[in-house]
Every structure is written in structure tokens, then in C-alpha cells.
Design a protein around this motif. Structure first.
Motif, PDB file in Angstrom:
ATOM      1  N   CYS A 228     -12.680  -2.532  -2.079  1.00 14.27           N
ATOM      2  CA  CYS A 228     -11.575  -1.823  -1.418  1.00 14.27           C
ATOM      3  C   CYS A 228     -11.708  -1.981   0.097  1.00 14.27           C
ATOM      4  CB  CYS A 228     -11.612  -0.346  -1.812  1.00 14.27           C
ATOM      5  SG  CYS A 228     -10.340   0.656  -1.047  1.00 14.27           S
ATOM      6  N   PRO A 229     -10.647  -2.404   0.774  1.00 15.98           N
ATOM      7  CA  PRO A 229     -10.733  -2.555   2.232  1.00 15.98           C
ATOM      8  C   PRO A 229     -10.809  -1.224   2.984  1.00 15.98           C
ATOM      9  CG  PRO A 229      -8.532  -3.080   1.466  1.00 15.98           C
ATOM     10  CD  PRO A 229      -9.375  -2.848   0.256  1.00 15.98           C
ATOM     11  N   ILE A 230     -10.505  -0.118   2.330  1.00 16.98           N
ATOM     12  CA  ILE A 230     -10.542   1.194   2.983  1.00 16.98           C
ATOM     13  C   ILE A 230     -11.934   1.813   2.892  1.00 16.98           C
ATOM     14  CG2 ILE A 230      -9.548   3.520   3.021  1.00 16.98           C
ATOM     15  CD1 ILE A 230      -7.588   1.313   3.873  1.00 16.98           C
TER      16      ILE A 230
ATOM     17  N   GLU B  84      -8.722   0.126 -12.536  1.00 16.00           N
ATOM     18  CA  GLU B  84      -8.299   1.134 -11.563  1.00 16.00           C
ATOM     19  C   GLU B  84      -7.618   0.569 -10.332  1.00 16.00           C
ATOM     20  OE1 GLU B  84     -11.682   3.198  -9.941  1.00 16.00           O
ATOM     21  OE2 GLU B  84     -12.691   1.348  -9.405  1.00 16.00           O
ATOM     22  N   ARG B  85      -7.491  -0.720 -10.225  1.00 18.19           N
ATOM     23  CA  ARG B  85      -7.015  -1.312  -8.983  1.00 18.19           C
ATOM     24  C   ARG B  85      -5.514  -1.162  -8.767  1.00 18.19           C
ATOM     25  NH1 ARG B  85      -6.932  -7.879  -9.698  1.00 18.19           N
ATOM     26  NH2 ARG B  85      -5.209  -7.894 -11.175  1.00 18.19           N
ATOM     27  N   LYS B  86      -5.149  -1.048  -7.511  1.00 15.95           N
ATOM     28  CA  LYS B  86      -3.770  -1.111  -7.049  1.00 15.95           C
ATOM     29  C   LYS B  86      -3.719  -2.314  -6.112  1.00 15.95           C
ATOM     30  CE  LYS B  86      -2.095   2.797  -8.652  1.00 15.95           C
ATOM     31  NZ  LYS B  86      -0.977   2.934  -9.492  1.00 15.95           N
ATOM     32  N   ARG B  87      -3.039  -3.367  -6.531  1.00 17.00           N
ATOM     33  CA  ARG B  87      -3.002  -4.601  -5.749  1.00 17.00           C
ATOM     34  C   ARG B  87      -1.764  -4.596  -4.861  1.00 17.00           C
ATOM     35  NH1 ARG B  87      -5.894  -8.849  -5.300  1.00 17.00           N
ATOM     36  NH2 ARG B  87      -5.076 -10.905  -4.877  1.00 17.00           N
ATOM     37  N   SER B  88      -1.993  -4.774  -3.570  1.00 14.10           N
ATOM     38  CA  SER B  88      -0.887  -4.795  -2.621  1.00 14.10           C
ATOM     39  C   SER B  88      -1.255  -5.658  -1.426  1.00 14.10           C
ATOM     40  CB  SER B  88      -0.568  -3.374  -2.158  1.00 14.10           C
ATOM     41  OG  SER B  88       0.578  -3.377  -1.356  1.00 14.10           O
ATOM     42  N   LEU B  89      -0.310  -6.478  -1.010  1.00 10.54           N
ATOM     43  CA  LEU B  89      -0.476  -7.384   0.133  1.00 10.54           C
ATOM     44  C   LEU B  89      -1.741  -8.229   0.009  1.00 10.54           C
ATOM     45  CD1 LEU B  89       0.635  -4.934   2.954  1.00 10.54           C
ATOM     46  CD2 LEU B  89       1.995  -6.724   1.884  1.00 10.54           C
ATOM     47  N   GLY B  90      -2.043  -8.661  -1.218  1.00  5.86           N
ATOM     48  CA  GLY B  90      -3.166  -9.541  -1.462  1.00  5.86           C
ATOM     49  C   GLY B  90      -4.527  -8.878  -1.492  1.00  5.86           C
ATOM     50  N   LYS B  91      -4.574  -7.552  -1.490  1.00  5.82           N
ATOM     51  CA  LYS B  91      -5.839  -6.823  -1.505  1.00  5.82           C
ATOM     52  C   LYS B  91      -5.844  -5.819  -2.645  1.00  5.82           C
ATOM     53  CE  LYS B  91      -6.209  -7.274   3.440  1.00  5.82           C
ATOM     54  NZ  LYS B  91      -6.046  -6.615   4.700  1.00  5.82           N
ATOM     55  N   ASP B  92      -7.016  -5.500  -3.128  1.00  6.01           N
ATOM     56  CA  ASP B  92      -7.170  -4.502  -4.184  1.00  6.01           C
ATOM     57  C   ASP B  92      -7.653  -3.181  -3.591  1.00  6.01           C
ATOM     58  OD1 ASP B  92      -6.446  -6.311  -6.148  1.00  6.01           O
ATOM     59  OD2 ASP B  92      -8.506  -6.978  -6.469  1.00  6.01           O
ATOM     60  N   TYR B  93      -6.955  -2.093  -3.937  1.00  8.48           N
ATOM     61  CA  TYR B  93      -7.269  -0.763  -3.435  1.00  8.48           C
ATOM     62  C   TYR B  93      -7.573   0.167  -4.604  1.00  8.48           C
ATOM     63  CZ  TYR B  93      -4.938  -2.162   0.926  1.00  8.48           C
ATOM     64  OH  TYR B  93      -4.567  -2.798   2.079  1.00  8.48           O
ATOM     65  N   HIS B  94      -8.335   1.225  -4.343  1.00  8.02           N
ATOM     66  CA  HIS B  94      -8.412   2.339  -5.284  1.00  8.02           C
ATOM     67  C   HIS B  94      -7.084   3.092  -5.175  1.00  8.02           C
ATOM     68  CE1 HIS B  94     -12.852   1.886  -4.493  1.00  8.02           C
ATOM     69  NE2 HIS B  94     -12.796   1.850  -5.806  1.00  8.02           N
ATOM     70  N   PRO B  95      -6.625   3.711  -6.249  1.00 10.09           N
ATOM     71  CA  PRO B  95      -5.355   4.442  -6.170  1.00 10.09           C
ATOM     72  C   PRO B  95      -5.329   5.506  -5.070  1.00 10.09           C
ATOM     73  CG  PRO B  95      -6.050   4.237  -8.441  1.00 10.09           C
ATOM     74  CD  PRO B  95      -7.177   3.719  -7.594  1.00 10.09           C
ATOM     75  N   LEU B  96      -6.424   6.207  -4.868  1.00 13.41           N
ATOM     76  CA  LEU B  96      -6.449   7.260  -3.842  1.00 13.41           C
ATOM     77  C   LEU B  96      -6.682   6.716  -2.436  1.00 13.41           C
ATOM     78  CD1 LEU B  96      -8.407  10.036  -5.755  1.00 13.41           C
ATOM     79  CD2 LEU B  96      -5.939   9.824  -5.410  1.00 13.41           C
ATOM     80  N   CYS B  97      -7.123   5.483  -2.320  1.00 18.49           N
ATOM     81  CA  CYS B  97      -7.362   4.890  -0.999  1.00 18.49           C
ATOM     82  C   CYS B  97      -6.100   4.276  -0.392  1.00 18.49           C
ATOM     83  CB  CYS B  97      -8.444   3.814  -1.081  1.00 18.49           C
ATOM     84  SG  CYS B  97     -10.091   4.454  -1.383  1.00 18.49           S
ATOM     85  N   LEU B  98      -5.110   3.976  -1.222  1.00 21.05           N
ATOM     86  CA  LEU B  98      -3.882   3.349  -0.725  1.00 21.05           C
ATOM     87  C   LEU B  98      -2.981   4.433  -0.135  1.00 21.05           C
ATOM     88  CD1 LEU B  98      -2.339   0.740  -0.339  1.00 21.05           C
ATOM     89  CD2 LEU B  98      -1.438   0.990  -2.643  1.00 21.05           C
ATOM     90  N   LYS B  99      -3.291   4.819   1.112  1.00 23.58           N
ATOM     91  CA  LYS B  99      -2.563   5.867   1.833  1.00 23.58           C
ATOM     92  C   LYS B  99      -2.161   5.335   3.196  1.00 23.58           C
ATOM     93  CE  LYS B  99      -6.014   8.856   1.259  1.00 23.58           C
ATOM     94  NZ  LYS B  99      -6.793  10.083   1.361  1.00 23.58           N
TER      95      LYS B  99
ATOM     96  N   PRO C 280       2.096   0.226  -4.332  1.00 16.56           N
ATOM     97  CA  PRO C 280       1.780  -1.175  -4.064  1.00 16.56           C
ATOM     98  C   PRO C 280       3.036  -1.967  -3.710  1.00 16.56           C
ATOM     99  CG  PRO C 280       0.686  -0.457  -6.058  1.00 16.56           C
ATOM    100  CD  PRO C 280       1.623   0.644  -5.645  1.00 16.56           C
ATOM    101  N   GLY C 281       2.973  -2.712  -2.631  1.00 18.65           N
ATOM    102  CA  GLY C 281       4.087  -3.549  -2.204  1.00 18.65           C
ATOM    103  C   GLY C 281       5.186  -2.816  -1.464  1.00 18.65           C
ATOM    104  N   GLN C 282       5.137  -1.517  -1.362  1.00 24.57           N
ATOM    105  CA  GLN C 282       6.188  -0.736  -0.719  1.00 24.57           C
ATOM    106  C   GLN C 282       5.716  -0.153   0.608  1.00 24.57           C
ATOM    107  OE1 GLN C 282       9.323  -0.577  -1.980  1.00 24.57           O
ATOM    108  NE2 GLN C 282       8.560  -2.020  -3.485  1.00 24.57           N
TER     109      GLN C 282
ATOM    110  N   ASP D  79      -4.820  -4.792   9.482  1.00 27.98           N
ATOM    111  CA  ASP D  79      -5.483  -4.572   8.193  1.00 27.98           C
ATOM    112  C   ASP D  79      -5.490  -3.111   7.744  1.00 27.98           C
ATOM    113  OD1 ASP D  79      -5.995  -7.252   7.752  1.00 27.98           O
ATOM    114  OD2 ASP D  79      -7.935  -7.176   8.765  1.00 27.98           O
ATOM    115  N   LYS D  80      -4.542  -2.316   8.211  1.00 23.79           N
ATOM    116  CA  LYS D  80      -4.430  -0.916   7.802  1.00 23.79           C
ATOM    117  C   LYS D  80      -3.036  -0.695   7.221  1.00 23.79           C
ATOM    118  CE  LYS D  80      -7.622   0.625  11.282  1.00 23.79           C
ATOM    119  NZ  LYS D  80      -7.686   0.021  12.580  1.00 23.79           N
ATOM    120  N   PRO D  81      -2.938  -0.007   6.073  1.00 20.26           N
ATOM    121  CA  PRO D  81      -1.623   0.241   5.476  1.00 20.26           C
ATOM    122  C   PRO D  81      -0.879   1.393   6.165  1.00 20.26           C
ATOM    123  CG  PRO D  81      -3.337   1.141   4.075  1.00 20.26           C
ATOM    124  CD  PRO D  81      -4.027   0.456   5.213  1.00 20.26           C
ATOM    125  N   TYR D  82       0.428   1.234   6.309  1.00 26.73           N
ATOM    126  CA  TYR D  82       1.296   2.254   6.900  1.00 26.73           C
ATOM    127  C   TYR D  82       2.531   2.400   6.020  1.00 26.73           C
ATOM    128  CZ  TYR D  82      -1.282   1.897  11.305  1.00 26.73           C
ATOM    129  OH  TYR D  82      -2.254   1.919  12.265  1.00 26.73           O
TER     130      TYR D  82
END
Length: 91
Positions: A5-7, A16-31, A41-43, A49-52
């Protein structure tokens, strides 16, 4: 193959992965990095390198016109202001 997870830097397993923008995240880390809103994911957008979420991305990195939304009342106030008309003598 296990990705990380990049976070949080911990391993993300396939189930458990949530794949978005070519990276795998934990569901709770994709914030959102700014407002901490849970993202889909994708939205979302990414900057440095930080999701917004789309709202925070536009506020911080978008075109200048989207940084400070104006309210309807402030737009209408200038155009609908009444100018007092004094007594006009037509003599």
C-alpha cells in the motif's frame, strides 16, 4: 504476488485490495489526503502520489476559477443594487 500500500506501506493481499490509478490500496487507506473522505477506486485524482477527492483536487490544484466558489447572492448583489434617484426638476 503481494503488493504494498502506498499510504501505510503494509502488504496488500489480493482479497482486500482496492486498485486505483495503477496502485493497490487497503480499503481504509484509500482516503482523500486533504479531507480524509473515503474514495472509490478510479473516482479520484492524484497529485504528488497522494489521492484527493475531486473537490479537494480542484480547490488546491485546479484552474484558478474553481478555487473559490462564489455564492449566488454575491453575484446578484452587485447587479441588482438600487441607486437612489433624487428629485429631478425639469423646469
Amino acid at each position: 504476488m503481494i503488493s504494498y500500500c502506498p499510504i501505510c506501506g503494509k502488504p496488500v493481499y489480493f482479497a482486500e485490495r482496492k486498485r486505483s490509478l495503477g496502485k493497490d490500496y487497503h480499503p481504509l487507506c484509500l482516503k482523500c489526503y486533504q479531507c480524509k473522505r473515503q474514495l472509490s477506486p478510479g473516482q479520484h485524482a492524484e497529485y504528488d502520489d497522494k489521492p484527493y477527492c475531486n473537490y479537494c483536487y480542484l480547490q488546491h490544484f485546479g484552474p484558478r476559477g474553481t478555487r473559490r466558489p462564489t455564492s449566488r447572492s454575491s453575484l446578484g448583489a452587485a447587479s441588482s443594487s438600487k441607486v437612489p434617484v433624487g428629485n429631478q426638476n425639469s423646469s
